[in-house]
Design an enzyme around this catalytic site. Sequence first.
Site, short mmCIF file in Angstrom:
data_model
loop_
_atom_site.label_atom_id
_atom_site.label_comp_id
_atom_site.label_asym_id
_atom_site.label_seq_id
_atom_site.Cartn_x
_atom_site.Cartn_y
_atom_site.Cartn_z
CD GLU A 201 129.89 57.16 87.84
OE1 GLU A 201 130.62 57.32 88.83
OE2 GLU A 201 129.73 56.06 87.29
CD GLU A 308 129.81 53.57 82.01
OE1 GLU A 308 129.88 52.88 83.05
OE2 GLU A 308 130.28 54.73 81.93
C1 XIL Z 1 135.13 50.95 85.64
C2 XIL Z 1 136.06 50.05 84.85
O1 XIL Z 1 135.29 49.12 84.13
C3 XIL Z 1 137.00 49.34 85.80
O2 XIL Z 1 137.99 48.63 85.05
C4 XIL Z 1 137.68 50.34 86.73
O3 XIL Z 1 138.44 49.64 87.68
C5 XIL Z 1 136.67 51.20 87.44
O4 XIL Z 1 135.84 51.83 86.47
N1 XIL Z 1 130.97 53.93 85.64
C6 XIL Z 1 131.87 54.45 84.75
C7 XIL Z 1 133.02 53.63 84.30
O5 XIL Z 1 131.66 55.55 84.21
O6 XIL Z 1 134.16 54.40 84.02
C8 XIL Z 1 133.37 52.56 85.31
O7 XIL Z 1 134.38 51.72 84.73
C9 XIL Z 1 132.14 51.77 85.70
C10 XIL Z 1 131.10 52.66 86.31
#
Ligand code: XIL
Length: 405
Positions: A201, A308
Amino acid sequence: MIAPLKISRAGLGVPIGILTALLLTTGASARPDKSPTLKGAYKGQFYVGVAINRAIATGETMGFGNRTMELMKQDIALTKEQFNQISPENDLKWSLIHPREGADGYDFRAADAYVNFGLKNHMVIVGHTLVWHGQTPNWVFAGTAPEADTPVQTPAAPARGFGFRGPRTTRAELLQRMRDHIHTVVGRYKGKIKVWDVVNEAISDGGPNVLRDSLWVQIIGPDFIDKAFEYAHEADPDAILRYNDYGLENPEKRQKLITLIKGLQARKVPVMAIGTQTHVSVSSPSVEEEDRTLTDLETLGLPIHITELDVNSAEGGQRSNGADVANNAATTQGGLVNDADQRLAHQYANLFQVFLKHKKAVKVVTLWGINDGVSWRSEGKPLLFDGNDQPKPAFDAVIQAAKSK
Ligand code: XIL
């Protein structure tokens, strides 16, 4: 130039035999034996993976999400039954694996359990994530250099994900910390973790700048990305190194990604795959938008991993596909859209059909959580199984979509 390595039919250079062996393994089953599975339906097309939480990795509930031991055991059985790849939802992030400074500042317990879970179950193991603006402890950026040495954060563009203020470390020291972290973590799991999200990101959501305003950029400069990939490649030359980001369905953000990656490629930085998070909603993207997204990403000549995937059904999440953790709560407000289950099934079917259309490039599709009960967007009921691990209509739609190939 890094060869488009390991774009074998099974992807990731893992012998096809492992996939075959996987299908023969038995274990606790959450559903009747003959039911179709996600990994079975997409065998030979791409891996189907899931982000797992600490309870699944360790087999201990640890009070996670108020899940009972019984539900947690079901989650584990479902993970083994349906998926042939895992990602760690949180436990490899800097603040969890390396909470304190120095060689003694690491805590590998949960990460070790995660990796052992994957090895034991013959899954492709992903590492997430090495360098990110979120879930990174303040000590990483702290030092004795006065703030004036680096540009001060503007209130309009705060570096999100942490509240660090005060004297900072220097470029040289932050690079050293980053190198130590990457070498220690990647080195520990060398040969076991096959794919790493090296930088997560880094791209800005709005405005003309390609990169978001983060302390990584402010203290090191834009080449923090180059360095992170170089260090990871030194630590495990055989690992597949991924750049991972969200919101790439948006053409402007996608163009920034393309600019960034082309720059890395021109400088011979070992970026080897594109991770597109794909936190989307039932109303967006359309089939055409997702098709265009993957078509554009393919121009980079790298494997594409859907890293994701989840599909938000909450009213509040229909306006944007942002996944910035700071804004996430708003996306699950306002109740569910009408006919949520049907719209979810429809969107999942569309997405998997597009993934199949692009199967030459798409090597991995990872769902961000095992079920709605433990999802980071649980109010938006975004996954294929409900909180009791029962398949939703969207699960059947994804299985059906496999037949359209
Ligand atoms: C999220 C997790 O799912 C949560 O449990 C945590 O509180 C915050 O992070 N992008 C990403 C992930 O790369 O690491 C994130 O995961 C969601 C957005």
